[in-house]
Design a protein around this motif. Structure first.
Motif, PDB file in Angstrom:
ATOM      1  N   GLN A  23       3.626  -8.277  -9.576  1.00 47.41           N
ATOM      2  CA  GLN A  23       2.368  -8.176  -8.829  1.00 47.41           C
ATOM      3  C   GLN A  23       1.536  -7.077  -9.477  1.00 47.41           C
ATOM      4  N   THR A  24       0.940  -7.398 -10.603  1.00 46.92           N
ATOM      5  CA  THR A  24       0.263  -6.394 -11.416  1.00 46.92           C
ATOM      6  C   THR A  24      -0.827  -5.663 -10.641  1.00 46.92           C
ATOM      7  N   SER A  25      -1.591  -6.392  -9.857  1.00 46.43           N
ATOM      8  CA  SER A  25      -2.720  -5.769  -9.158  1.00 46.43           C
ATOM      9  C   SER A  25      -2.267  -4.688  -8.182  1.00 46.43           C
ATOM     10  N   ALA A  26      -1.052  -4.808  -7.636  1.00 47.74           N
ATOM     11  CA  ALA A  26      -0.576  -3.819  -6.661  1.00 47.74           C
ATOM     12  C   ALA A  26      -0.542  -2.422  -7.254  1.00 47.74           C
ATOM     13  N   SER A  27      -0.164  -2.321  -8.519  1.00 48.82           N
ATOM     14  CA  SER A  27      -0.025  -1.018  -9.169  1.00 48.82           C
ATOM     15  C   SER A  27      -1.359  -0.316  -9.361  1.00 48.82           C
ATOM     16  N   LEU A  28      -2.450  -1.036  -9.210  1.00 46.60           N
ATOM     17  CA  LEU A  28      -3.771  -0.490  -9.504  1.00 46.60           C
ATOM     18  C   LEU A  28      -4.409   0.218  -8.320  1.00 46.60           C
ATOM     19  N   PHE A  29      -3.761   0.152  -7.139  1.00 48.92           N
ATOM     20  CA  PHE A  29      -4.392   0.638  -5.922  1.00 48.92           C
ATOM     21  C   PHE A  29      -4.073   2.102  -5.606  1.00 48.92           C
ATOM     22  N   ALA A  30      -3.089   2.676  -6.261  1.00 50.18           N
ATOM     23  CA  ALA A  30      -2.754   4.087  -6.031  1.00 50.18           C
ATOM     24  C   ALA A  30      -2.099   4.644  -7.289  1.00 50.18           C
ATOM     25  N   ASP A  31      -2.425   5.883  -7.643  1.00 48.87           N
ATOM     26  CA  ASP A  31      -1.908   6.469  -8.874  1.00 48.87           C
ATOM     27  C   ASP A  31      -0.383   6.561  -8.881  1.00 48.87           C
ATOM     28  N   ASP A  32       0.217   6.727  -7.702  1.00 50.10           N
ATOM     29  CA  ASP A  32       1.675   6.892  -7.646  1.00 50.10           C
ATOM     30  C   ASP A  32       2.392   5.616  -7.225  1.00 50.10           C
ATOM     31  N   GLY A  62      12.792 -12.932  -4.838  1.00 52.24           N
ATOM     32  CA  GLY A  62      12.543 -12.548  -3.455  1.00 52.24           C
ATOM     33  C   GLY A  62      11.043 -12.587  -3.206  1.00 52.24           C
ATOM     34  N   ARG A  63      10.641 -13.012  -2.004  1.00 55.71           N
ATOM     35  CA  ARG A  63       9.214 -13.140  -1.682  1.00 55.71           C
ATOM     36  C   ARG A  63       8.768 -12.049  -0.722  1.00 55.71           C
ATOM     37  N   LEU A  64       7.504 -11.643  -0.893  1.00 54.47           N
ATOM     38  CA  LEU A  64       6.970 -10.481  -0.189  1.00 54.47           C
ATOM     39  C   LEU A  64       5.745 -10.852   0.630  1.00 54.47           C
ATOM     40  N   GLY A  65       5.673 -10.324   1.836  1.00 54.82           N
ATOM     41  CA  GLY A  65       4.505 -10.538   2.683  1.00 54.82           C
ATOM     42  C   GLY A  65       3.339  -9.660   2.263  1.00 54.82           C
ATOM     43  N   LYS A  66       2.146 -10.109   2.595  1.00 54.83           N
ATOM     44  CA  LYS A  66       0.927  -9.402   2.215  1.00 54.83           C
ATOM     45  C   LYS A  66       0.764  -8.139   3.040  1.00 54.83           C
ATOM     46  N   GLY A  67       0.479  -7.027   2.350  1.00 54.09           N
ATOM     47  CA  GLY A  67       0.396  -5.750   3.046  1.00 54.09           C
ATOM     48  C   GLY A  67      -0.997  -5.216   3.261  1.00 54.09           C
ATOM     49  N   GLY A  68      -2.031  -5.941   2.824  1.00 56.55           N
ATOM     50  CA  GLY A  68      -3.410  -5.471   2.982  1.00 56.55           C
ATOM     51  C   GLY A  68      -4.338  -6.616   3.292  1.00 56.55           C
ATOM     52  N   ASP A  69      -5.628  -6.303   3.414  1.00 48.54           N
ATOM     53  CA  ASP A  69      -6.593  -7.320   3.819  1.00 48.54           C
ATOM     54  C   ASP A  69      -7.513  -7.766   2.693  1.00 48.54           C
ATOM     55  N   THR A  70      -7.146  -7.464   1.429  1.00 45.33           N
ATOM     56  CA  THR A  70      -7.925  -7.946   0.295  1.00 45.33           C
ATOM     57  C   THR A  70      -7.051  -8.896  -0.528  1.00 45.33           C
ATOM     58  N   PRO A  71      -7.662  -9.774  -1.344  1.00 51.55           N
ATOM     59  CA  PRO A  71      -6.881 -10.771  -2.089  1.00 51.55           C
ATOM     60  C   PRO A  71      -5.842 -10.166  -3.025  1.00 51.55           C
ATOM     61  N   PHE A  72      -6.051  -8.940  -3.495  1.00 51.58           N
ATOM     62  CA  PHE A  72      -5.163  -8.363  -4.501  1.00 51.58           C
ATOM     63  C   PHE A  72      -4.431  -7.121  -3.992  1.00 51.58           C
ATOM     64  N   SER A  73      -4.326  -6.968  -2.685  1.00 51.39           N
ATOM     65  CA  SER A  73      -3.654  -5.803  -2.105  1.00 51.39           C
ATOM     66  C   SER A  73      -2.159  -5.827  -2.368  1.00 51.39           C
ATOM     67  N   PRO A  74      -1.509  -4.662  -2.390  1.00 48.69           N
ATOM     68  CA  PRO A  74      -0.049  -4.617  -2.534  1.00 48.69           C
ATOM     69  C   PRO A  74       0.663  -5.330  -1.392  1.00 48.69           C
ATOM     70  N   SER A  75       1.902  -5.737  -1.650  1.00 50.79           N
ATOM     71  CA  SER A  75       2.725  -6.373  -0.623  1.00 50.79           C
ATOM     72  C   SER A  75       3.294  -5.318   0.330  1.00 50.79           C
TER      73      SER A  75
END
Length: 229
Positions: free
Chosen positions: A63-72, A26-39
């Protein structure tokens, strides 16, 4: 698996597996304005629901980078996927951490397309959540997801030569859109230690969840030895 809409690598790397392992995407749309933001959270839930209707056995967010943006992020997103699909779920960031623990690696070197800022987030994530210290690292300088998909894996080998040290237990390559799976075994022979990549670790974690114990040769010791974790 769930992938950002810009990802062009996972389906290729997972399409070369044993024929009895089916992979659905399944494909996910971009949820932020940086190259590595969560979907987008809504896309995660909806696409997980559709994969659940396909009666998959487990869902993995690549999407490994997504997990890095918030502790939870992991806890919230895994619950979101599982609630929508009705099946166990995980993130690729979790998979890397679990793989390192399964291999007994507590000190690692990291070569990744991520920016220095995101590498800093990754170092903190693996230290706080898995007790893994990143003692050396190098950014390969990708500016966006499209650049990652076109990067030459030889950049990793060159980076490893610069950052590897005797006290490092494993070499890590985060980045699901970075095509590296076919190079892992050669890197392990060259550097004499485990190499963990996003797509390899995620596949190992999925096999663990499915209780599949058939080794996959040629993809590094993680998939050949299938350590429990």
């Amino acid at each position: 698996m769930l992938v950002p809409s810009t990802n062009t690598t996972n389906e290729i790397e997972y399409g070369r597996l044993a024929p009895d392992l089916q992979v659905h995407t399944g494909r996910l749309g971009k949820g932020g304005d940086t190259p590595f933001s969560p979907s987008k959270d809504a896309d995660v839930a909806y696409q997980a629901q559709l994969l659940g209707e396909a009666r998959v056995e487990v869902i993995m967010l690549a999407q490994t980078s997504a997990s890095l943006f918030a502790d939870d992020y992991d806890a919230v997103t895994v619950k979101r996927m599982t609630d929508a699909s009705g099946v166990p779920s995980l993130t690729s960031a979790q998979a890397i951490g679990r793989a390192l623990k399964a291999l007994g690696a507590s000190r690692v070197a990291m070569a990744t397309p991520y920016s220095e800022e995101v590498i800093g987030r990754a170092r903190r994530y693996y230290q706080t959540k898995y007790g893994v210290e990143t003692v050396a690292w190098e950014s390969l300088g990708a500016t966006n997801a499209y650049a990652i998909g076109k990067m030459d894996a030889s950049l990793v080998e060159a980076a490893f030569r610069r950052i590897d040290r005797p006290d490092i237990d494993a070499l890590v390559v985060p980045g699901g859109n970075f095509p590296t799976m076919d190079r892992i075994a050669a890197w392990e022979r060259q550097f004499g230690k485990p190499v963990i990549t996003t797509n390899q670790a995620a596949l190992w974690a999925v096999l663990q969840a499915m209780k599949v114990d058939t080794p996959l040769p040629g993809k590094g010791r993680l998939l050949e030895q299938l350590p429990a974790g």
